[in-house]
Design a protein around this motif. Structure first.
Motif, PDB file in Angstrom:
ATOM      1  N   VAL A  85       0.846  -1.191   0.000  1.00  0.00           N
ATOM      2  CA  VAL A  85       0.000   0.000   0.000  1.00  0.00           C
ATOM      3  C   VAL A  85       0.885   1.245   0.000  1.00  0.00           C
ATOM      4  CG1 VAL A  85      -1.784   1.260   1.279  1.00  0.00           C
ATOM      5  CG2 VAL A  85      -1.801  -1.253   1.235  1.00  0.00           C
ATOM      6  N   PRO A  86       0.623   2.232  -0.857  1.00  0.00           N
ATOM      7  CA  PRO A  86       1.436   3.455  -0.905  1.00  0.00           C
ATOM      8  C   PRO A  86       1.476   4.166   0.446  1.00  0.00           C
ATOM      9  CG  PRO A  86       0.000   3.330  -2.817  1.00  0.00           C
ATOM     10  CD  PRO A  86      -0.423   2.230  -1.897  1.00  0.00           C
ATOM     11  N   GLU A  87       2.577   4.834   0.720  1.00  0.00           N
ATOM     12  CA  GLU A  87       2.815   5.431   2.028  1.00  0.00           C
ATOM     13  C   GLU A  87       1.751   6.469   2.391  1.00  0.00           C
ATOM     14  OE1 GLU A  87       4.429   5.774   5.678  1.00  0.00           O
ATOM     15  OE2 GLU A  87       4.939   4.299   4.123  1.00  0.00           O
ATOM     16  N   THR A  88       1.342   7.286   1.428  1.00  0.00           N
ATOM     17  CA  THR A  88       0.310   8.277   1.727  1.00  0.00           C
ATOM     18  C   THR A  88      -0.990   7.599   2.127  1.00  0.00           C
ATOM     19  OG1 THR A  88       1.284   9.926   0.240  1.00  0.00           O
ATOM     20  CG2 THR A  88      -1.039  10.198   0.801  1.00  0.00           C
ATOM     21  N   ALA A  89      -1.337   6.520   1.439  1.00  0.00           N
ATOM     22  CA  ALA A  89      -2.560   5.786   1.769  1.00  0.00           C
ATOM     23  C   ALA A  89      -2.465   5.168   3.160  1.00  0.00           C
ATOM     24  CB  ALA A  89      -2.828   4.708   0.724  1.00  0.00           C
ATOM     25  N   ALA A 157     -14.405  14.327   6.717  1.00  0.00           N
ATOM     26  CA  ALA A 157     -13.443  15.082   5.905  1.00  0.00           C
ATOM     27  C   ALA A 157     -12.604  14.156   5.033  1.00  0.00           C
ATOM     28  CB  ALA A 157     -12.538  15.912   6.820  1.00  0.00           C
ATOM     29  N   PHE A 158     -12.238  13.009   5.558  1.00  0.00           N
ATOM     30  CA  PHE A 158     -11.447  12.061   4.767  1.00  0.00           C
ATOM     31  C   PHE A 158     -12.308  11.268   3.794  1.00  0.00           C
ATOM     32  CE2 PHE A 158      -8.472  12.446   8.394  1.00  0.00           C
ATOM     33  CZ  PHE A 158      -7.335  12.780   7.680  1.00  0.00           C
ATOM     34  N   ALA A 159     -13.426  10.758   4.298  1.00  0.00           N
ATOM     35  CA  ALA A 159     -14.151   9.711   3.566  1.00  0.00           C
ATOM     36  C   ALA A 159     -15.445  10.173   2.930  1.00  0.00           C
ATOM     37  CB  ALA A 159     -14.429   8.546   4.515  1.00  0.00           C
ATOM     38  N   ASN A 174      -9.752   5.512  -1.923  1.00  0.00           N
ATOM     39  CA  ASN A 174     -10.208   5.841  -3.276  1.00  0.00           C
ATOM     40  C   ASN A 174     -10.274   7.337  -3.579  1.00  0.00           C
ATOM     41  OD1 ASN A 174     -12.549   6.730  -2.044  1.00  0.00           O
ATOM     42  ND2 ASN A 174     -13.800   4.981  -2.668  1.00  0.00           N
ATOM     43  N   ALA A 175      -9.839   8.187  -2.652  1.00  0.00           N
ATOM     44  CA  ALA A 175      -9.808   9.623  -2.936  1.00  0.00           C
ATOM     45  C   ALA A 175      -8.759  10.281  -2.056  1.00  0.00           C
ATOM     46  CB  ALA A 175     -11.178  10.258  -2.686  1.00  0.00           C
ATOM     47  N   ALA A 176      -8.115  11.306  -2.601  1.00  0.00           N
ATOM     48  CA  ALA A 176      -7.065  12.021  -1.868  1.00  0.00           C
ATOM     49  C   ALA A 176      -7.673  13.031  -0.901  1.00  0.00           C
ATOM     50  CB  ALA A 176      -6.136  12.731  -2.850  1.00  0.00           C
ATOM     51  N   PRO A 351       3.637  17.388   4.247  1.00  0.00           N
ATOM     52  CA  PRO A 351       3.081  17.844   2.958  1.00  0.00           C
ATOM     53  C   PRO A 351       2.658  16.692   2.053  1.00  0.00           C
ATOM     54  CG  PRO A 351       5.096  19.034   3.490  1.00  0.00           C
ATOM     55  CD  PRO A 351       4.992  17.921   4.484  1.00  0.00           C
ATOM     56  N   ALA A 352       3.298  15.526   2.196  1.00  0.00           N
ATOM     57  CA  ALA A 352       2.985  14.390   1.327  1.00  0.00           C
ATOM     58  C   ALA A 352       1.585  13.845   1.564  1.00  0.00           C
ATOM     59  CB  ALA A 352       4.015  13.280   1.531  1.00  0.00           C
ATOM     60  N   ILE A 353       0.944  14.260   2.663  1.00  0.00           N
ATOM     61  CA  ILE A 353      -0.386  13.746   2.959  1.00  0.00           C
ATOM     62  C   ILE A 353      -1.395  14.183   1.897  1.00  0.00           C
ATOM     63  CG2 ILE A 353      -1.349  15.635   4.356  1.00  0.00           C
ATOM     64  CD1 ILE A 353      -1.420  11.910   5.304  1.00  0.00           C
ATOM     65  N   LEU A 354      -1.049  15.227   1.142  1.00  0.00           N
ATOM     66  CA  LEU A 354      -1.952  15.730   0.089  1.00  0.00           C
ATOM     67  C   LEU A 354      -1.621  15.169  -1.284  1.00  0.00           C
ATOM     68  CD1 LEU A 354      -2.080  19.511   1.155  1.00  0.00           C
ATOM     69  CD2 LEU A 354      -3.782  17.738   1.620  1.00  0.00           C
ATOM     70  N   ASN A 355      -0.677  14.238  -1.366  1.00  0.00           N
ATOM     71  CA  ASN A 355      -0.256  13.689  -2.662  1.00  0.00           C
ATOM     72  C   ASN A 355      -1.367  12.836  -3.282  1.00  0.00           C
ATOM     73  OD1 ASN A 355       0.965  12.494  -4.848  1.00  0.00           O
ATOM     74  ND2 ASN A 355       2.663  11.583  -3.700  1.00  0.00           N
ATOM     75  N   PRO A 356      -1.986  13.279  -4.378  1.00  0.00           N
ATOM     76  CA  PRO A 356      -3.101  12.522  -4.969  1.00  0.00           C
ATOM     77  C   PRO A 356      -2.655  11.319  -5.792  1.00  0.00           C
ATOM     78  CG  PRO A 356      -2.672  14.467  -6.285  1.00  0.00           C
ATOM     79  CD  PRO A 356      -1.733  14.535  -5.112  1.00  0.00           C
TER      80      PRO A 356
END
Length: 476
Positions: A85-89, A157-159, A174-176, A351-356
């Motif tokens: 799973v990607p780190e941001t996810a 806010a997340f989901a 499924n969404a940034a 900042p990477a938390i917003l990486n789509p």
């Protein structure tokens, strides 16, 4: 010949259950049991469904902790796909789980248990509810409502929605996260932190009023289990299992959750639909263990955030070893709320938390089996799936957090009954304490139950010859 006392339903818990207490001829407690009277069958009717539906499908198990089920399910599906799973996810999943912890723990502490903690176990049941708390201590009630709201707003806010959001998917999410939603969440945290610290200060001050309950609310030696990080700190979403004994000695650690079946067995009893897991090396029922807030703080080496670590150190100072009484779950919930608020602050600063582009890994099913494990608010949660070559579910096993505590809840019910029930009369305070020991575990028996005031309840104490010795009735 003996007599039997039945408490049904148990109030201020999520779901439906009852307690039966058997008295001998002298009026002393000879046995007590906690019965879960619902049967859901989720493991069976998931069969035949596509694996990718599972994270959304299992959210319908519960309206209070749907996020935990979706996360455990998605992790089982990640294993079936064989993806990293990607780190941001990974971080977004952790943040979502923090939102559920804040909301669920606030519901348990403030809405379900604070009436007992503020007004007393022997208070008038007409006032012993959240409305009574609002009248007696408006600040405490407001803080509880605010923290519950914050938890739900974080999830939204997340989901995209607060309940059953279908945002967690196999391979990630499924969404940034948008910058606007990040800023909205960050704006909620200062007030939430202040409310949590105020509640902690209040609770630690009133704790001295509950020595009898601390001594009797499932206060006995057991094993404790929970997820920890590599450094031994508290882990809620990703980690390995650690098991300690009642003296704090590590019994087993670095257990990969995929190997859970080598350590955890599952038994059943005729009096309950809830399974009774146990620690396999010790057998059944000697392998009794506990999970959940106090168990996690007993098991871990620290929380890993500044304020929560201070509170954890004070929490652990109450006893020389692990805190054995499940009454301390109330205390631990507040510490975990504080930990989650601090975790959200830290992860949101990246900042990477917003990486789509870094939110989901895609693949077809590569393996026929997958196991997912997270910490739910009530304790360690396992989802174990098997699929056929088309990715259709052929088998599922779930060990829910409440199930892990089933043996301890039953023993706790007996301990409280032996301490507070005797003779031919039933006091309201004794009745409430029988329910309160279950509330200390905050069991989630199915979807949530909400009640204000007095739920209908009839209890009769029947002698061996059929004579009614005493009756207590609530509602109509």
């Amino acid at each position: 010949m003996g007599k039997q006392l039945v408490i049904e339903p148990i109030t201020r818990i999520e779901g439906h259950g009852k307690i039966t207490i058997t008295l001998d001829d002298q009026g002393n407690v000879s046995d007590a049991k906690f019965h879960v009277t619902q049967f859901r069958g989720f493991e069976k009717f998931c069969e035949g469904r596509p694996y990718y539906e599972m994270p959304s499908l299992v959210e319908r198990i519960c309206g209070i902790c749907p996020i935990s089920h979706s996360l455990a399910s998605a992790k089982a599906c990640d294993a079936i796909l064989g993806v990293r799973v990607p780190e941001t996810a990974v971080k977004l999943r952790r943040l979502l789980n923090c939102g559920e912890f804040i909301g669920s723990h606030a519901l348990s502490f403030f809405h379900l248990s604070s009436p007992d903690l503020l007004l007393g176990m022997d208070a008038d049941p007409a006032a012993r509810n959240i409305m009574g708390v609002l009248e007696a201590n408006p600040t405490l009630a407001h803080n509880g409502i605010q923290l519950r709201k914050v938890g739900q707003l974080v999830i939204e806010a997340f989901a995209g929605k607060r309940i059953h959001p279908s945002w967690v998917v196999p391979g990630g999410v499924n969404a940034a996260l948008t910058r606007e939603d990040r800023d909205k969440i960050m704006g909620l945290l200062p007030e939430a932190k202040t409310a949590t610290l105020a509640a902690l200060g209040w609770f630690k001050d009133v704790l001295k009023n509950f020595r009898a309950e601390i001594a009797a609310f499932a206060n006995f030696p057991t094993l404790f289990m929970g997820l920890v990080k590599e450094d031994g700190n508290l882990a809620l979403t990703d980690g390995t299992l650690r098991v300690i004994d009642a003296k704090g000695q590590i019994v087993a650690e670095h257990i990969d959750p995929k190997d859970y079946a080598a350590y955890i067995g599952e038994s059943v009893e005729a009096f309950s639909y809830l399974k009774s897991p146990y620690y396999k090396p010790l057998g059944y029922p000697e392998g009794i263990y506990r999970v959940g807030p106090a168990a996690r703080l007993n098991v871990c080496s620290g929380c890993g955030t500044p304020l929560a670590d201070q509170e954890w150190a004070e929490f652990r100072s109450y006893e020389r070893g692990p805190l054995l009484s499940s009454f301390y779950n109330h205390y631990a919930r507040l510490i975990e709320i504080l930990y989650c608020i601090e975790t959200i602050e830290r992860l949101m600063a990246d900042p990477a938390i917003l990486n789509p582009e870094d939110i989901r890994a895609h693949a077809r099913p590569n393996f026929g089996e997958g196991i997912g494990c997270v910490e739910a608010p009530r304790g360690t949660l396992f989802h174990h799936y098997r699929v056929d070559r088309h990715g259709l579910m052929t088998w599922a096993n779930m060990i829910v957090a409440t199930g892990n505590n089933n043996l301890a809840m039953n023993r706790g019910v007996q301990q409280v009954a032996e301490r507070f029930i005797s003779g031919k009369a039933i006091s309201e305070g004794a009745l409430n304490r029988m329910e309160a020991v279950i509330r200390a575990f905050d069991p989630c028996l199915s979807c949530s139950t909400h009640a204000v005031g007095r739920m209908p309840l009839l209890i009769e104490l029947i002698a061996a010859d059929g004579t009614c010795l005493d009756t207590v009735q609530r509602g109509g």
